[in-house]
Design a protein around this motif. Structure first.
Motif, short mmCIF file in Angstrom:
data_model
loop_
_atom_site.label_atom_id
_atom_site.label_comp_id
_atom_site.label_asym_id
_atom_site.label_seq_id
_atom_site.Cartn_x
_atom_site.Cartn_y
_atom_site.Cartn_z
N ALA A 131 -8.10 -0.81 -2.74
CA ALA A 131 -8.24 -0.65 -1.28
C ALA A 131 -8.09 -1.98 -0.57
O ALA A 131 -7.40 -2.08 0.46
CB ALA A 131 -9.58 -0.02 -0.95
N GLU A 132 -8.70 -3.02 -1.12
CA GLU A 132 -8.59 -4.35 -0.51
C GLU A 132 -7.14 -4.83 -0.52
O GLU A 132 -6.65 -5.35 0.48
CB GLU A 132 -9.48 -5.35 -1.24
N GLN A 135 -5.12 -2.81 2.08
CA GLN A 135 -5.35 -3.30 3.44
C GLN A 135 -4.66 -4.64 3.68
O GLN A 135 -4.07 -4.86 4.74
CB GLN A 135 -6.85 -3.42 3.72
N GLU A 136 -4.75 -5.51 2.70
CA GLU A 136 -4.12 -6.83 2.81
C GLU A 136 -2.61 -6.71 2.97
O GLU A 136 -2.00 -7.35 3.83
CB GLU A 136 -4.47 -7.65 1.57
N ALA A 139 -1.58 -5.18 6.39
CA ALA A 139 -2.07 -5.88 7.59
C ALA A 139 -0.93 -6.17 8.56
O ALA A 139 0.13 -6.68 8.17
CB ALA A 139 -2.76 -7.18 7.19
N GLU A 143 -2.68 0.08 10.36
CA GLU A 143 -4.12 -0.15 10.41
C GLU A 143 -4.82 1.00 9.69
O GLU A 143 -4.64 2.16 10.04
CB GLU A 143 -4.62 -0.25 11.86
N ILE A 144 -5.59 0.65 8.66
CA ILE A 144 -6.35 1.65 7.91
C ILE A 144 -7.73 1.09 7.63
O ILE A 144 -7.90 -0.11 7.46
CB ILE A 144 -5.65 2.05 6.59
N ASP A 145 -8.71 1.97 7.58
CA ASP A 145 -10.05 1.52 7.21
C ASP A 145 -10.18 1.51 5.69
O ASP A 145 -9.28 1.95 4.96
CB ASP A 145 -11.13 2.37 7.88
N PHE A 146 -11.29 0.99 5.20
CA PHE A 146 -11.49 0.82 3.76
C PHE A 146 -11.47 2.16 3.03
O PHE A 146 -10.84 2.29 1.97
CB PHE A 146 -12.80 0.06 3.50
N THR A 148 -10.03 4.99 3.88
CA THR A 148 -8.66 5.51 3.86
C THR A 148 -7.83 4.75 2.84
O THR A 148 -7.05 5.35 2.09
CB THR A 148 -8.04 5.43 5.27
N ALA A 149 -8.00 3.44 2.77
CA ALA A 149 -7.27 2.62 1.79
C ALA A 149 -7.61 3.05 0.36
O ALA A 149 -6.72 3.13 -0.49
CB ALA A 149 -7.58 1.15 2.00
#
Length: 163
Positions: A131-132, A135-136, A139, A143-146, A148-149
């Motif tokens: 997930a991290e 998101q990275e 970026a 745009e996704i939240d944790f 969702t990732a």
């Protein structure tokens, strides 16, 4: 293509279309993971293009030519923007995740509860790392939240069978 309805919400996914070319090879455990990720996304997600923050998005998620494709479309299924990511940075995490799924299946077959719990902890850790990274890599593009990732990482693992 497999269409999955998701609750209609402002600036969120309303539907997910998964590339079927890879899904037919999913193991029962991978299929269960994929279905759980989709159910979780149906309940809650944060997903939008910075240039279209209020778009009711349909996501066509697939893997083509070694790239992860986020084909974002409007509510009429018209293309809005495609975001492509190289799979290279995800390869180790996907391989590790698949090994954990295999170990989990073995532990369940053997009835080893302690091992099952340890593997579940490892899966949670890999989901967090995935997930991290998701998101990275997204970026400024999506745009996704944790949460969702995490769920998208599960879907990517289910889509990619040959790493």
């Amino acid at each position: 293509m497999r269409r999955v309805s998701v609750e209609d919400a402002k600036g969120r996914l309303t539907e997910i279309v998964l590339g079927e070319e890879m899904l037919h090879r999913a193991s029962p455990l991978q299929q269960a993971d994929r279905e759980q990720a989709v159910r979780d996304l149906e309940q809650e997600n944060e997903f939008y293009l910075p240039s279209h923050p209020n778009l009711h998005s349909i996501l066509h998620l697939s893997i083509r030519d070694g790239r992860l494709v986020f084909d974002v479309r409007d509510e009429m299924d018209r293309p809005v923007q495609a975001v492509l990511l190289a799979l290279g940075p995800f390869k180790t995490l996907i391989r590790d995740y698949k090994m954990l799924l295999d170990s989990y299946a073995d532990a369940v077959a053997e009835g080893r509860e302690t091992r099952i719990q340890a593997i579940d902890m490892g899966r949670r850790g890999l989901h967090n790392e995935g997930a991290e990274l998701m998101q990275e890599r997204l970026a400024g593009k999506l745009e996704i939240d944790f949460s969702t990732a995490r769920r998208l990482f599960t879907l990517v693992c289910a889509l990619h069978q040959k790493l």
